[in-house]
Structures are given as C-alpha cells and as structure tokens.
Design a protein around this motif. Structure first.
Motif, PDB file in Angstrom:
ATOM      1  N   CYS A 154      -4.749   8.907   1.643  1.00  0.00           N
ATOM      2  CA  CYS A 154      -3.935   9.713   0.634  1.00  0.00           C
ATOM      3  C   CYS A 154      -4.401   9.455  -0.532  1.00  0.00           C
ATOM      4  O   CYS A 154      -4.738  10.163  -1.489  1.00  0.00           O
ATOM      5  CB  CYS A 154      -2.558   9.755   0.697  1.00  0.00           C
ATOM      6  SG  CYS A 154      -1.648  10.586  -0.412  1.00  0.00           S
ATOM      7  N   ILE A 155      -4.558   8.025  -1.028  1.00  0.00           N
ATOM      8  CA  ILE A 155      -4.962   7.484  -2.244  1.00  0.00           C
ATOM      9  C   ILE A 155      -6.531   8.008  -2.212  1.00  0.00           C
ATOM     10  O   ILE A 155      -6.666   8.551  -3.642  1.00  0.00           O
ATOM     11  CB  ILE A 155      -4.664   6.094  -2.308  1.00  0.00           C
ATOM     12  CG1 ILE A 155      -3.209   5.743  -2.293  1.00  0.00           C
ATOM     13  CG2 ILE A 155      -5.434   5.661  -3.791  1.00  0.00           C
ATOM     14  CD1 ILE A 155      -3.044   4.129  -2.225  1.00  0.00           C
ATOM     15  N   ARG A 197      -8.126  14.784   5.956  1.00  0.00           N
ATOM     16  CA  ARG A 197      -7.145  13.633   6.223  1.00  0.00           C
ATOM     17  C   ARG A 197      -7.241  13.064   7.394  1.00  0.00           C
ATOM     18  O   ARG A 197      -7.136  11.757   7.575  1.00  0.00           O
ATOM     19  CB  ARG A 197      -5.695  14.169   5.690  1.00  0.00           C
ATOM     20  CG  ARG A 197      -4.550  13.078   5.746  1.00  0.00           C
ATOM     21  CD  ARG A 197      -3.971  12.868   7.028  1.00  0.00           C
ATOM     22  NE  ARG A 197      -3.683  14.022   7.891  1.00  0.00           N
ATOM     23  CZ  ARG A 197      -3.170  14.093   9.246  1.00  0.00           C
ATOM     24  NH1 ARG A 197      -3.327  12.953   9.918  1.00  0.00           N
ATOM     25  NH2 ARG A 197      -2.936  15.428   9.741  1.00  0.00           N
ATOM     26  N   CYS A 231      -1.601   6.173   4.204  1.00  0.00           N
ATOM     27  CA  CYS A 231      -1.622   5.860   2.558  1.00  0.00           C
ATOM     28  C   CYS A 231      -2.862   5.626   2.000  1.00  0.00           C
ATOM     29  O   CYS A 231      -3.239   5.923   0.896  1.00  0.00           O
ATOM     30  CB  CYS A 231      -0.629   4.941   2.250  1.00  0.00           C
ATOM     31  SG  CYS A 231       1.068   4.842   2.785  1.00  0.00           S
ATOM     32  N   ALA A 232      -3.675   5.098   2.613  1.00  0.00           N
ATOM     33  CA  ALA A 232      -5.237   4.719   2.068  1.00  0.00           C
ATOM     34  C   ALA A 232      -5.989   6.049   2.065  1.00  0.00           C
ATOM     35  O   ALA A 232      -6.766   6.333   1.151  1.00  0.00           O
ATOM     36  CB  ALA A 232      -6.062   3.783   3.161  1.00  0.00           C
ATOM     37  N   LEU A 247       0.918  -1.271   0.127  1.00  0.00           N
ATOM     38  CA  LEU A 247      -0.087   0.045   0.122  1.00  0.00           C
ATOM     39  C   LEU A 247       0.825   1.080  -0.177  1.00  0.00           C
ATOM     40  O   LEU A 247       0.555   2.309  -0.548  1.00  0.00           O
ATOM     41  CB  LEU A 247      -1.020  -0.023   1.210  1.00  0.00           C
ATOM     42  CG  LEU A 247      -2.041   1.079   1.141  1.00  0.00           C
ATOM     43  CD1 LEU A 247      -2.889   1.074  -0.005  1.00  0.00           C
ATOM     44  CD2 LEU A 247      -2.706   0.969   2.514  1.00  0.00           C
ATOM     45  N   TRP A 290       1.606   6.445  -7.007  1.00  0.00           N
ATOM     46  CA  TRP A 290       0.504   7.264  -7.369  1.00  0.00           C
ATOM     47  C   TRP A 290       0.675   8.918  -7.241  1.00  0.00           C
ATOM     48  O   TRP A 290       0.663   9.660  -8.167  1.00  0.00           O
ATOM     49  CB  TRP A 290      -0.750   7.038  -6.666  1.00  0.00           C
ATOM     50  CG  TRP A 290      -1.984   7.666  -7.213  1.00  0.00           C
ATOM     51  CD1 TRP A 290      -2.542   9.000  -6.741  1.00  0.00           C
ATOM     52  CD2 TRP A 290      -3.157   7.204  -8.089  1.00  0.00           C
ATOM     53  NE1 TRP A 290      -3.600   9.093  -7.550  1.00  0.00           N
ATOM     54  CE2 TRP A 290      -4.160   8.151  -8.174  1.00  0.00           C
ATOM     55  CE3 TRP A 290      -3.132   6.055  -8.849  1.00  0.00           C
ATOM     56  CZ2 TRP A 290      -5.001   8.143  -9.096  1.00  0.00           C
ATOM     57  CZ3 TRP A 290      -4.199   5.906  -9.711  1.00  0.00           C
ATOM     58  CH2 TRP A 290      -5.043   6.758  -9.850  1.00  0.00           C
ATOM     59  N   VAL A 291       1.510   9.159  -6.249  1.00  0.00           N
ATOM     60  CA  VAL A 291       1.643  10.511  -6.061  1.00  0.00           C
ATOM     61  C   VAL A 291       2.852  10.799  -7.020  1.00  0.00           C
ATOM     62  O   VAL A 291       2.904  12.192  -7.404  1.00  0.00           O
ATOM     63  CB  VAL A 291       2.272  10.789  -4.668  1.00  0.00           C
ATOM     64  CG1 VAL A 291       2.931  12.122  -4.338  1.00  0.00           C
ATOM     65  CG2 VAL A 291       1.276  10.626  -3.404  1.00  0.00           C
ATOM     66  N   CYS A 342       0.816   4.185  -2.884  1.00  0.00           N
ATOM     67  CA  CYS A 342       0.661   5.423  -2.755  1.00  0.00           C
ATOM     68  C   CYS A 342       1.870   6.357  -3.255  1.00  0.00           C
ATOM     69  O   CYS A 342       1.578   7.508  -3.650  1.00  0.00           O
ATOM     70  CB  CYS A 342       0.472   5.691  -1.115  1.00  0.00           C
ATOM     71  SG  CYS A 342       0.401   7.311  -0.615  1.00  0.00           S
TER      72      CYS A 342
END
Length: 916
Positions: free
Chosen positions: A347-348, A319, A344-345, A6, A13-14, A10
């Motif tokens: 954030c995504i 957040r 991370c969850a 995960l 993806w960022v 993250c």
C-alpha cells in the motif's frame, strides 16, 4: 507484534492523504491545527513521545505530499499556446505526440490517450502532457485504418479543443474530476481517420524500449483475445476475456449488471484471487519439475510482473502482484511475515508511486477486503468451529469479504444484494477452482492441439451458461436487492470499529466458554493438568458455570420447563463470571446494538424535517423532475431520453454500450439519494426525450403507480415501457382534468390537462384500448403541485393550444362552477404561483404571453440541453418571461436546480453552478 510499526505507518500515511484530499481548500489551516494537536499529545503523553513524533511526522509528510501532487497537477498547454483556457474551447488544434494507451474502437468512435509535445514548430511543451483523443470515423472503411493504429505510434492530429464534461447533477459521476486523476485536462475531438496521420520522430533508446514493450504487450493481449474468441461461444467470450486477460471490453452489459447487483464483479476483473491461483499453479508445476522451493519462488517472482502487465495492470492486480512478489521473496528466505505486513508495504509503495490510487475504487476494495480477510477471518472461524474445517474456512472468507466490502459497496454503488453471500459462496469456488484454471489450460493447449482445446472450451462454455443462469435466477428473486443512501466517512469508520469490537469480544466469549467446558471435563475426569488455570475462580462458581455451558450443548429434552430452566441458568451464570468477561458481554451487546442502529440509519432516507423538495434534474435536452414530499413520498416526473437516429446501412456505427439516460444517469442518481421505491412515476407525454429513461428506472426501482396522459404515440417507441409496466403489474392511471391526488397531508396534485376521448367518459384507469395520438405535446399532462402552501406548475411540452384550453376552462370554472370539471378552489386561487416549469424547453410554440400573465410565476425553470441544436430556449420566450418579471433558472447554464420548501413556506434554491 513485529507488524505494528509498519501497520501504523500505513494507517497514518493513508490518513494524512485523506485529510489533504478532503480539506484541499483550507489545507494549511488544517495542517496547522494538526501540528497543534500533535504537539499537545507530545507534551501530555511523555511515555510515547517517540511514537507520536514519528507517526505525526509521517502523517504531515503524507498530507504535504498529496497537496504537492494536487497543486502540480495542472495543464501547461494554455501557457504554451499563450491563450486563456476559455479561449481554447472549440478552437482548432494541430498537435504532434505519441499514442499512450491501447486503441479502443466502439462503433464509429475511436478513443485513446496521447502524450502531446508539440503544436507548431515554435510551440513545444517542455514535458509531454497527456490528452484524450475522441475521433469519430466517417465511413465503415476507416475501421480498417483505425485497426492499424497502435500504442507507441508517433502521430499528428487535427481537431478542436474540448474540456471534459462536469457533473450536471448533485452527487453524480464527474468525468472531469476522473480524468484529472489520470492527469488529463483536455480532450481533442477529431472527425474522420484522415485527421490523424503517422509521423516518425527520433526518441532516446530508453523511451523507445518502453513504447516497444507496451506495444508488444498490447499485441499479445490482442492475440490472446482473438484466440479466446475462437475457443468459446458467443455468449461467454467477453466473460472469458475478462476472466483470463482482464479485457472487459466485450463483456455483455446485461451480464455485467447482473454480476454487479450480486456483488460478483471481482470475478470479472483481475484481482488477488486470480493472482493467487496462478501463483499456486506455477509453484505446483515448478515443484513437480523437481525445482527447489527457493528457485521456484524466484522464478514466479519474475513471472508475476509479466502476468500483471499482460492482464492490464489494474490497481487490484498490481496490489496482488506486489504482495505476491514480497511474500514469495520472504518465503524463499524463510522470513515470511504475516499478510498484513506485506499488504501495508504494498500500500505504501503504491501510494508513493501514485497518490491518486487512493481515490480508485478498485484500489480501495482490494486493500480493504484483503486487510479484512487477514484481520477478521481469525475472529470469525471460532464461531464456525462445529462445522467441518473446509466448510468453516470457505464460509468465514465469504462472510468476512461481504462484511468488509459492504460499506464501500453501498457508498459507491448504492445497492447490496441479501443473497450476495450465497452467490459468492457458490460461484467463487466454481470460477476459481474450475473455470479459471481450465480456461487457462484451454488457452495454452490451443497453441499445441486446437481440436482438443475446442472440445474443452465447449465444456467450459456449458459451465458458464449454467453460471449465468444461476446469477440471473438469484438476480430476479424479489426483494433481495436493497438500495442504500451513500453513507458518510464517519459512518463507515464507525461500522468497521463496531464490527471489530463485536467480533473480538464474541471470540473472547467463545474461547472462555470452551475453556470452562474443558475445565469441567478435567475436574470430572480427575485430570489435574489444567487445574492451576481452573482454580482462578471459586470451585462452586467454576462448576456452576461449566455445567451451565456444558448443558447448553447437550441433547436433553426440549420441554417447556427445561427451556425455562436454561434461561434461568443463563441469567445466574452471568452473575458468576468474572468482571473481565462481563465487560466483554456488555461490549459485544453494545457493539451489536450500535451496528443495528448504523444499518437502520444508513438504510433510511435522510430526514426531511417536514420540508419538501422539487429537483429539476439536468438530463440534457429533455425533462426529468424528482419530487420529495414533506412526508417522504417520491414522485418522478418524466425520465429524459437520448435521441438516436439509425439509418439503413449505418449499423456499424452502433456502440456496444451506448449512453442511455435511464441506466447511466437516472437509476444511479436515484439510488445515490437512497430512494428505495417511487410512489409514482408521472409521464407527461410519450415523446422520447421525456419517456426514454423510464424503462430502466421501472426495471430497477420498484414503482407503485404510473400516471400518464392516457394515450400512446404513433409507432412502437413506447411499447417496451408499457410492457415493463404491465409485466410488473403497476397500476396505470390517466387523470381527469380537475381531479386531485392527495399525496400526503401537505402535498396535493391538481390535474389541469389533458382531456382525451376516453377521459370524457370519466375513465381514469386503463389496461387496454389506449388511443393513439401523434401530437403528444398537445396532450401533455399539466398539473399543479401544492406543497407546504407553495405552488409549482408542471407543463410537460404543452403547446399554446393546450395552454389556451386550460385558461378557457379556468375562466369557465369561475363563471359556471357547476358545469366545469375544474374545482372552484383552483379557479379562485390567489395567484401568482411560485414556480413554473416552462413548457417544451423554452420553444416559441409554448409559454404564450396570456399563459405567463395568468400565472405570474415568481420563478421560471427551463429544462434544456446545454448543447441542443434547436435553439432552445428562444429569445422570444425569454422576453415573454421578462415581461412578467419572473426570475429564470436554466439547467443548461446552472445544472440541476433544487427548490426546498420548509413547513413555514420558506423556499430555498440550490443549483449546481451559480451564475456569476
């Protein structure tokens, strides 16, 4: 280990979103290159092909998703109106829509967002589009009308189309870009409350429910704000509103500035700290009510979104709310993972919902600091093992938060207080453990027992008063606020890599030292429990190293010979340690050296390589010029200024935080360019459009000398500036015509005017007895800058009479050299000059034909406001400039104008907006 997939997802993806954001103009070329790199890695590393395929695909999807969102973020209004964007500007509009945000009233200005969906009966948008409304009230009575407007109201508005303002100077805030990330492309400017009327339009039940909920939320926030006003003193009402309900609209600007300089703004905004405290309080209360842990967690999960919505739903609060809900659910199920997994969850999920969150400063700071606390606090705590656990934990959190936020702080705000850690260590516990819970209790108690709540509110106000005093005291400690040049993204990444590497290796070293001490004690006491681990090294080496580190912590005599012995022991001890530990020592030292190099490089100004730069800043209708010499000296000529006209009885129009050139533009711009101090500030004359922004500059940036014309204007407009200068004991200098000031080996200032009565006595430094001169334009400081053999002439607002006087003196200098105040070298200089700053913004009262014919400038720069009402520059002046074949550069058309002069004399010109 379970968190790695995960976390990796993250990160990529960022990373993919960042790649698309930074390379939007040639995104497809970049994605093609990225695909080639990933395909090559897929072939080269067969053992991790699956990971490369998954992570590479996620990165590409993230880049494409960002690019799709960016491309689709465009306005459909011009096509609906069948007009070009350029044709819409300043044209009238009558539109219908829904108020889509809370109403903000500041003086006579009302602002909000509106979802507009219809213009005429046959001109409707298929999808409502958000626009910004700026409505200026006509009378004080209209304040009551504006107070009735609420989010969710259906309105019809009459106004004119405006486009959001762009950045007019390099590396400054771009309002148009900011609004674009809010999906806003147009502004409707209206005058008078009568330009807005309420209508009724039937909507679906789902849409009505949404707007009713938001309207009710705004009403609750307004009621809570009014209750806070009732409970607390005037000086801390805005502070408590920000702390309790996330409403910073009434926060005193000076208080906010002080907190900002000390890195305490996270206290003033709803963040993870506030959410964590409220979550802990709610859980404790529910457990005291004998509610099971599982049910208590579920109740708080339901309450957290309400709290986040009630406090304004900032990215940091969202957040924290998402993380809290995920963490509480996992806790209730007994499957609680580590904080990094949950982060991370969150954030995504947030970036999937809104990709532009990635550009939000609050979002960036919230996630990076939270991730830093999860990763770095365990690395820092072993370094503080000799302290009591509570102190060690608090220090670790404070230091890590400061170290992690430092790169983003200097990137966005270009300042960092050395005492920021001290301020956070002292104040965060006071605010989080005392003021925030007690303030919440007082607010709740006020609905049950108002007198007691008022008494407790007075106690909290007393604590806040001392908090403000402490912040102010820390803020005025000299030399503690450092100014930094905005670093590159590569610098920021290297900073984090070196910080992690250094702390990780230091943690290993500390653990190894502790293990060796334990082995030594075990062998000494005959304990064979850990002997298997102890015999990994030869016995004599283990005993030598263990004895060395054990002796290091003992309290033996500190004589000179003992110190020499310890140094020798340290040197020999390193020779006995394993290669694995040696590599840790080397990596720790190397990362420390690289970190020091990064900090030195980030703090110093960009290397000029012998080139000087003259930067004509766009400050609207005014002058401000920044000169950077080949050897890095900084001179600011004038400071612009925003003219305000207050009339008796119009006090209600005054804004809470009005736009002021110094605080809003000049100071941030100077800090953004890494200017730690100004070697000189030169004020050509005392008019407000030249002097208005200098007070803020001198208050926030060290200034070594102040050069001016030796006079003061009538009235007291310049008194605050002069008081600030005298309070800081900055030398005041009034130059004599013909005098020269050698700035560095390649830079000279030669002063041509003015000649005031005091200057006739050859007095160049003033402390008191300054004469008053009403016509400040006539007494403008006129000087010639010679830099790398190039000549720049600065004229302030000199009128034609002053120009004629200078020309007369120059002519006298060439004929009667011994009787003139002008130097012979100036009179015999080979003109034309290279750059002339046109006097008085292009007014016809300056820049006479004789003046221009004498200097023959290759380039004429006009500093003038884009929307000025004076008609500057006049056609007459432009024709005079054209007659001498001089090129023209104008800040109203081109924004900031920069001219760089290389050591060989080559000149390069750069402007914000090149002319077609």
């Amino acid at each position: 280990m379970q968190t790695r997939p995960l976390v990796a997802l993250c990160v990529v993806w960022v990373g993919g979103s960042m790649i698309a954001c930074l390379t939007s103009e040639y995104i497809w070329w970049v994605l093609s290159g990225l695909c080639l790199i990933l395909f090559s890695a897929y072939l080269i590393f067969p053992q991790i092909q699956r990971s490369i395929l998954i992570l590479g695909s996620v990165m590409l999807i993230a880049s494409i998703y960002w690019h799709w969102n960016e491309v689709s973020n465009s306005s459909n209004i011009p096509a609906t109106l069948q007009l070009q964007e350029s044709q819409m500007i300043d044209q009238s509009v009558q539109g219908k829509g829904i108020i889509a945000s809370p109403i903000k009233v500041d003086g006579d200005l009302v602002t909000f967002f509106m979802n507009i969906y219809q213009f005429q009966e046959d001109q409707s948008l298929t999808t409502p589009e958000k626009v910004r409304i700026q409505l200026k009230l006509a009378t004080e009575a209209e304040l009551q009308t504006a107070a009735l407007w609420q989010r969710g109201d259906h309105i019809k508005i009459q106004g004119i189309w405006k486009v959001p303002g762009e950045a007019r100077n390099f590396n400054t805030f771009d309002y148009r870009h900011y609004l674009r990330t809010q999906y806003v492309h147009w502004i409707i400017s209206a005058k008078g409350a009568t330009s807005l009327t309420q209508t009724t339009v039937p909507l679906s039940q789902i849409t009505m429910w949404k707007w009713e909920l938001l309207r009710y939320n705004d009403q609750v926030r307004a009621n809570l704000g009014a209750r806070i006003d009732m409970l607390f003193d005037d000086h801390d009402r805005g502070y408590m509103k920000g702390l309790l309900i996330g409403d910073s609209g009434d926060l005193d600007p000076e208080t906010f500035a002080s907190f900002s300089r000390q890195g305490l703004t996270h206290i003033l905004a709803i963040s993870g700290l506030h959410v964590a405290i409220y979550t802990a309080i709610l859980l404790w209360l529910l457990r005291q009510m004998k509610i099971t842990k599982e049910r208590a967690c579920l109740i708080v999960i339901v309450l957290l979104p309400i709290y986040v919505l009630l406090t304004g739903a900032s990215p940091s609060a969202v957040r924290a709310g998402i993380m809290g809900m995920i963490g509480l659910y996992a806790l209730s199920r007994g499957i609680l993972k580590d904080g990094l997994h949950i982060l991370c969850a969150a954030c995504i999920g947030m970036l999937l919902y809104e990709p532009y969150y990635l550009l939000n400063v609050s979002f960036q700071l919230s996630f990076i600091v939270t991730a830093g606390l999860v990763i770095f606090v365990p690395l820092v705590q072993p370094l503080l093992q000799k302290l009591p656990p509570k102190w060690a934990g608090a220090l670790a959190v404070t230091w890590v938060a400061q170290m992690i936020s430092f790169p983003l702080t200097i990137y966005y705000f270009n300042q960092f207080s050395i005492l920021s850690s001290v301020a956070n260590f002292i104040l965060v516990p006071i605010v989080s453990l005392i003021v925030l819970p007690a303030g919440s209790l007082v607010l709740a108690l006020s609905y049950l027992w108002l007198p007691v709540a008022n008494s407790l509110g007075n106690v909290i106000s007393w604590i806040n008063t001392w908090t403000f005093h402490l912040v102010d005291w820390i803020d005025i400690v000299p030399g503690m606020l450092t100014i930094w040049y905005s670093p590159s993204i590569l610098w920021i990444l290297l900073y984090y890599v070196m910080l992690y590497t250094g702390l990780r290796c230091l943690q290993h070293i500390m653990q190894w030292q502790f293990r060796e001490q334990s082995v030594h004690l075990s062998l000494t006491n005959g304990d064979t429990t850990n002997q298997q681990e102890a015999y990994t090294q030869p016995l004599d080496q283990r005993l030598f190293v263990a004895n060395h580190f054990n002796n290091y912590s003992s309290h033996h005599t500190q004589s000179f010979f003992s110190l020499i012995h310890k140094i020798q022991s340290s040197w020999h001890a390193i020779a006995y340690i394993s290669p694995w530990m040696k590599r840790r020592y080397i990596a720790c030292c190397a990362s420390g050296l690289v970190m020091m190099g990064l900090l030195v490089y980030g703090y110093t100004q960009p290397i000029t390589s012998g080139a000087g730069t003259v930067q004509y800043l766009d400050v609207g209708q005014g002058d401000s010029i920044l000169i950077t010499t080949p050897q890095g000296k900084q001179i600011l000529v004038d400071g612009g200024g925003t003219m305000t006209f207050e009339r008796p009885g119009q006090e209600w129009r005054k804004r809470k935080n009005p736009y002021e050139i110094g605080n809003k533009l000049l100071v941030p711009l100077l800090k953004k360019r890494g200017i730690h101090h100004l070697d000189a500030v030169l004020l050509t004359h005392g008019d407000h459009d030249h002097a208005g922004g200098l007070t803020a500059v001198i208050e926030q940036i060290p200034v070594h000398h102040f050069i001016f014309n030796g006079t003061l204007p009538d009235g007291d407009s310049l008194n605050p500036l002069m008081k600030t200068i005298l309070d800081r004991q900055i030398p005041l200098i009034a130059p004599i015509p013909g005098s020269e000031l050698q700035i560095d080996d390649q830079t000279t200032l030669t002063f041509l005017a003015p000649e005031t009565p005091n200057q006739r006595n050859a007095t160049s430094t003033y402390t008191k007895g300054l004469p008053r001169e009403e016509n400040q334009n006539h007494y403008s400081v006129v000087f010639l800058l010679t830099m790398n053999q190039r000549h720049f002439l600065f004229t302030g607002d000199a009128d034609q009479a002053e120009e004629q006087g200078i020309l007369y003196q120059l002519q006298q200098s060439s004929t009667f050299k011994n009787n003139s105040v002008f130097t012979a070298s100036l009179a015999e200089s080979n003109f034309p000059i290279d750059v002339l700053k046109i006097g008085h913004h292009g007014s016809k009262t300056s820049s006479s034909s004789e003046w221009l014919q004498y200097w023959q400038p290759a380039l004429s720069v006009i500093s003038v406001g884009a929307t000025n009402t004076y008609g500057h520059p006049t056609e007459e002046v432009l024709e005079r400039i054209e007659q001498v074949d001089s090129e023209v550069a104008r800040t109203d058309l081109q924004g900031e104008i920069q001219i760089q002069v290389h050591p060989d004399g080559e000149m390069l010109q750069r402007v914000m907006y090149p002319l077609p």
